[in-house]
Design a protein around this motif. Structure first.
Motif, PDB file in Angstrom:
ATOM      1  N   SER A 190       0.834  -1.208   0.000  1.00 46.21           N
ATOM      2  CA  SER A 190       0.000   0.000   0.000  1.00 46.21           C
ATOM      3  C   SER A 190       0.864   1.252   0.000  1.00 46.21           C
ATOM      4  N   SER A 191       1.926   1.253   0.809  1.00 47.50           N
ATOM      5  CA  SER A 191       2.824   2.410   0.855  1.00 47.50           C
ATOM      6  C   SER A 191       3.572   2.578  -0.457  1.00 47.50           C
ATOM      7  N   THR A 192       3.924   1.459  -1.088  1.00 41.60           N
ATOM      8  CA  THR A 192       4.616   1.528  -2.380  1.00 41.60           C
ATOM      9  C   THR A 192       3.719   2.127  -3.441  1.00 41.60           C
ATOM     10  N   LEU A 193       2.436   1.744  -3.457  1.00 42.84           N
ATOM     11  CA  LEU A 193       1.499   2.329  -4.417  1.00 42.84           C
ATOM     12  C   LEU A 193       1.398   3.841  -4.221  1.00 42.84           C
ATOM     13  N   ALA A 194       1.352   4.275  -2.964  1.00 46.16           N
ATOM     14  CA  ALA A 194       1.292   5.718  -2.691  1.00 46.16           C
ATOM     15  C   ALA A 194       2.579   6.406  -3.127  1.00 46.16           C
ATOM     16  N   ASN A 195       3.713   5.750  -2.914  1.00 42.38           N
ATOM     17  CA  ASN A 195       4.992   6.333  -3.319  1.00 42.38           C
ATOM     18  C   ASN A 195       5.111   6.440  -4.835  1.00 42.38           C
ATOM     19  N   MET A 196       4.393   5.565  -5.561  1.00 42.11           N
ATOM     20  CA  MET A 196       4.369   5.600  -7.023  1.00 42.11           C
ATOM     21  C   MET A 196       3.384   6.630  -7.561  1.00 42.11           C
ATOM     22  N   SER A 197       2.650   7.300  -6.663  1.00 47.13           N
ATOM     23  CA  SER A 197       1.621   8.277  -7.071  1.00 47.13           C
ATOM     24  C   SER A 197       0.520   7.612  -7.882  1.00 47.13           C
ATOM     25  N   SER A 198       0.098   6.433  -7.442  1.00 47.03           N
ATOM     26  CA  SER A 198      -0.987   5.740  -8.123  1.00 47.03           C
ATOM     27  C   SER A 198      -2.302   6.487  -7.925  1.00 47.03           C
ATOM     28  N   PRO A 199      -3.198   6.471  -8.912  1.00 48.05           N
ATOM     29  CA  PRO A 199      -4.519   7.095  -8.740  1.00 48.05           C
ATOM     30  C   PRO A 199      -5.246   6.501  -7.531  1.00 48.05           C
ATOM     31  N   GLY A 200      -5.911   7.371  -6.794  1.00 48.78           N
ATOM     32  CA  GLY A 200      -6.580   6.947  -5.577  1.00 48.78           C
ATOM     33  C   GLY A 200      -5.746   7.128  -4.335  1.00 48.78           C
ATOM     34  N   THR A 201      -4.492   7.553  -4.490  1.00 47.46           N
ATOM     35  CA  THR A 201      -3.635   7.839  -3.342  1.00 47.46           C
ATOM     36  C   THR A 201      -3.382   9.344  -3.258  1.00 47.46           C
ATOM     37  N   SER A 202      -2.878   9.775  -2.109  1.00 43.12           N
ATOM     38  CA  SER A 202      -2.714  11.206  -1.867  1.00 43.12           C
ATOM     39  C   SER A 202      -1.674  11.836  -2.774  1.00 43.12           C
ATOM     40  N   SER A 203      -0.667  11.078  -3.209  1.00 45.50           N
ATOM     41  CA  SER A 203       0.400  11.657  -4.029  1.00 45.50           C
ATOM     42  C   SER A 203      -0.097  12.052  -5.418  1.00 45.50           C
ATOM     43  N   PHE A 204      -1.050  11.312  -5.950  1.00 46.55           N
ATOM     44  CA  PHE A 204      -1.492  11.538  -7.330  1.00 46.55           C
ATOM     45  C   PHE A 204      -2.179  12.885  -7.493  1.00 46.55           C
ATOM     46  N   ILE A 205      -2.940  13.312  -6.481  1.00 47.96           N
ATOM     47  CA  ILE A 205      -3.776  14.511  -6.623  1.00 47.96           C
ATOM     48  C   ILE A 205      -2.948  15.783  -6.752  1.00 47.96           C
ATOM     49  N   GLY A 206      -1.670  15.748  -6.351  1.00 46.36           N
ATOM     50  CA  GLY A 206      -0.839  16.931  -6.500  1.00 46.36           C
ATOM     51  C   GLY A 206       0.091  16.861  -7.686  1.00 46.36           C
ATOM     52  N   GLU A 207       0.620  15.683  -7.968  1.00 45.04           N
ATOM     53  CA  GLU A 207       1.611  15.572  -9.041  1.00 45.04           C
ATOM     54  C   GLU A 207       0.991  15.780 -10.418  1.00 45.04           C
ATOM     55  N   PHE A 208      -0.260  15.414 -10.587  1.00 47.40           N
ATOM     56  CA  PHE A 208      -0.915  15.644 -11.884  1.00 47.40           C
ATOM     57  C   PHE A 208      -1.085  17.144 -12.170  1.00 47.40           C
ATOM     58  N   PRO A 209      -1.631  17.963 -11.227  1.00 49.60           N
ATOM     59  CA  PRO A 209      -1.694  19.413 -11.501  1.00 49.60           C
ATOM     60  C   PRO A 209      -0.326  20.046 -11.693  1.00 49.60           C
ATOM     61  N   ILE A 210       0.701  19.545 -10.983  1.00 48.08           N
ATOM     62  CA  ILE A 210       2.046  20.089 -11.179  1.00 48.08           C
ATOM     63  C   ILE A 210       2.497  19.868 -12.618  1.00 48.08           C
ATOM     64  N   SER A 211       2.232  18.675 -13.149  1.00 47.38           N
ATOM     65  CA  SER A 211       2.610  18.388 -14.539  1.00 47.38           C
ATOM     66  C   SER A 211       1.878  19.312 -15.504  1.00 47.38           C
ATOM     67  N   VAL A 212       0.584  19.562 -15.241  1.00 46.36           N
ATOM     68  CA  VAL A 212      -0.189  20.466 -16.099  1.00 46.36           C
ATOM     69  C   VAL A 212       0.374  21.884 -16.028  1.00 46.36           C
ATOM     70  N   GLY A 213       0.648  22.359 -14.810  1.00 44.50           N
ATOM     71  CA  GLY A 213       1.188  23.708 -14.656  1.00 44.50           C
ATOM     72  C   GLY A 213       2.559  23.860 -15.278  1.00 44.50           C
ATOM     73  N   ALA A 214       3.419  22.848 -15.116  1.00 48.96           N
ATOM     74  CA  ALA A 214       4.756  22.916 -15.707  1.00 48.96           C
ATOM     75  C   ALA A 214       4.693  22.868 -17.224  1.00 48.96           C
TER      76      ALA A 214
END
Length: 495
Positions: A383-407
């Motif tokens: 479960s922690s590995t999935l979050a570290n991979m920024s998988s959809p449905g985890t907390s990491s994904f919701i920020g890294e996707f907008p960062i990619s759009v903004g960049a």
């Protein structure tokens, strides 16, 4: 009666005494009574954690102004005051700090048998300093307090680190984070000279000349980039993580790295907008290098903890790319990864800590096949590995996707490199999990196996619940911070 309670306890001045009193009380208790000392520390940290919901409930997301502002005349003859307040940018840092400290105390509950009283005191002092930094609205104290945070962390690494190189790692951590801030100390008198005060709210309305903005921005960058950490001043981070105890790695991965990114958001970007725009390539370049370099170098590591220690460097440099993209998507998207970064790497460090407590080694080649002997730990690790991979449905994904759009709106090449770094990060996360958990058992090296006990599982649960909660229902982030982020973008004329 409920309204009266909110009136009495909704200000930030009630938040500071909890860890301060909790850190002082154990000093009057004999070392032989370690259990009451631990209970006092845990209760003080839990009270501090339960306090933020009151300002969170009363927090008004419709305004970008600082709320619950506290003012204390500190050096009135120099027009220097003690200002505190929170807005949509700092609210999550306060909650994250108070969330992690009780877990760190629980992690060291049985392991910190020597100098247990000092460990509780150092942990609570560190909590007080981090809360004060998150709420501080005075540039002078915004320099003093972050430079005080490494002191308890230096003690924790140097005293409770499990290996012989802990003293060297502690000094390296302290010197790197302290020497980088010398330029910031030179910048504060210039701000005071032009504004006549160190009140951040007044400084934000002051227009600095372009040349002075560039100098002040460079000074602040030298201070904050070390704390992020950015390449090439990131050397202290893997070494400190490896030599720190498990509880030290949890707090080191969860909070201190946010000092740099919070400083950029609170200080550099709003006060020096022209210099920020001019320096965008200067931040993009080392950040993109870090995102590619750190996942690539993990394949050469043999220590499980050092492999994980490179993950915070890559994630936080992705955050700096978002903050340097002068748009709402980039700046707004950089805040959720900082909050998500609080529970994800610490959970991975806890998994390694569980293995180390049982087998007294962190060498990756000794592990394998844990899925059959430690199924609960294997599930938590996955479960922690999935979050570290920024998988959809985890907390990491919701920020890294907008960062990619903004960049991408700012520089498509940097956005492409950032996306490539995410792919490499996912690859090394799966490689690490497969190496430590899957495969065949190695009974020649490891003999005794036991799944996490009830106390250890209870420590993991807040991390897992937080990751899923933020990933499935991320609306809490834009609701609280949108106005503050929009004001930051408009103030800097980034639109």
């Amino acid at each position: 009666m409920l309204e009266h309670f909110f009136e009495c306890y909704s200000d930030l001045s009630g938040l500071i005494p909890c860890p301060v009193l909790g850190s002082m009380t154990p000093l009057f208790i004999p070392n032989s009574r370690i259990r009451p000392i631990r209970l006092i520390g845990l209760c003080a940290s839990l009270i501090t954690f339960l306090y933020p919901p009151v300002p969170r409930i009363q927090f008004d997301p419709s305004t970008a102004k600082s709320q619950f502002v506290e003012s204390l005349r500190w050096l009135p003859y120099e027009n220097i005051h003690f200002y505190m307040g929170i807005d949509g940018l700092s609210l999550f840092f306060v909650i994250l700090t108070t969330f992690l400290i009780p877990i760190c105390i629980s992690v060291g509950w049985s392991g910190m048998r020597s100098y247990g009283k000092e460990y509780i005191t150092a942990s609570l002092i560190r909590e007080f300093l981090m809360i004060a930094v998150s709420c501080m609205l005075d540039p002078l104290l915004f320099y003093v307090l972050p430079e005080s945070v490494p002191i308890p962390m230096f003690i924790i690494i140097g005293v409770w680190g499990p290996r012989q190189r802990k003293i060297k790692a502690a000094y390296q951590f302290f010197l790197y984070t302290s020497l980088g801030s010398v330029f910031m100390l030179l910048a504060i008198p210039l701000i005071l000279l032009q504004t006549g005060t160190t009140d951040l709210q007044i400084s934000l309305t002051t227009e600095f000349s372009e040349r002075r903005q560039i100098f002040l921005w460079i000074a602040s960058f030298a201070s904050f980039s070390v704390k992020v950490p950015m390449v090439p001043v990131h050397i202290w981070s893997p070494e400190a993580h490896v030599e720190a105890p498990t509880a030290g790695s949890v707090i080191l991965a969860g909070i201190p790295s946010k000092l740099g990114t919070h400083g950029f958001l609170r200080f550099s970007i709003p006060m020096f907008p022209e210099a920020t725009l001019r320096s965008t390539p200067f931040i993009y370049t080392p950040s993109a290098i870090a995102i590619i370099y750190t996942p690539s170098t993990t394949s050469r590591q043999i220590d499980l903890k050092k492999i994980i220690a490179h993950s915070p460097v890559a994630h936080m440099n992705l955050v700096t790319i978002g903050m340097s993209s002068p748009n709402i998507q980039g700046i707004g998207g950089s805040i959720p990864p900082m909050s998500s970064h609080g529970p994800v790497p610490p959970a991975l460090f806890l998994c390694v800590g569980v293995l180390y407590d049982r087998h007294k080694t962190r060498l990756a080649r000794y592990y394998g096949g844990s899925v059959s002997t430690m199924p609960n730990l294997s599930t938590i690790s996955f479960s922690s590995t999935l979050a570290n991979m920024s998988s959809p449905g985890t907390s990491s994904f919701i920020g890294e996707f907008p960062i990619s759009v903004g960049a991408f709106q700012r520089n498509s090449l940097v956005a492409t490199l950032a996306a490539l770094g995410m792919i490499l990060g996912a690859a090394y996360s799966l490689w690490l999990y497969n190496r430590a958990v899957s495969g065949n058992l190695k009974p020649d090296f490891l003999h005794k196996f036991s799944d996490p006990n009830g106390r250890e599982v209870s420590i993991f649960l807040p991390f897992l619940v937080g990751v899923v909660r933020m990933g499935v229902h991320p609306k809490v982030f834009p609701d609280r911070m949108h106005t503050s982020v929009s004001n930051l973008v408009q103030h800097g004329k980034f639109y």
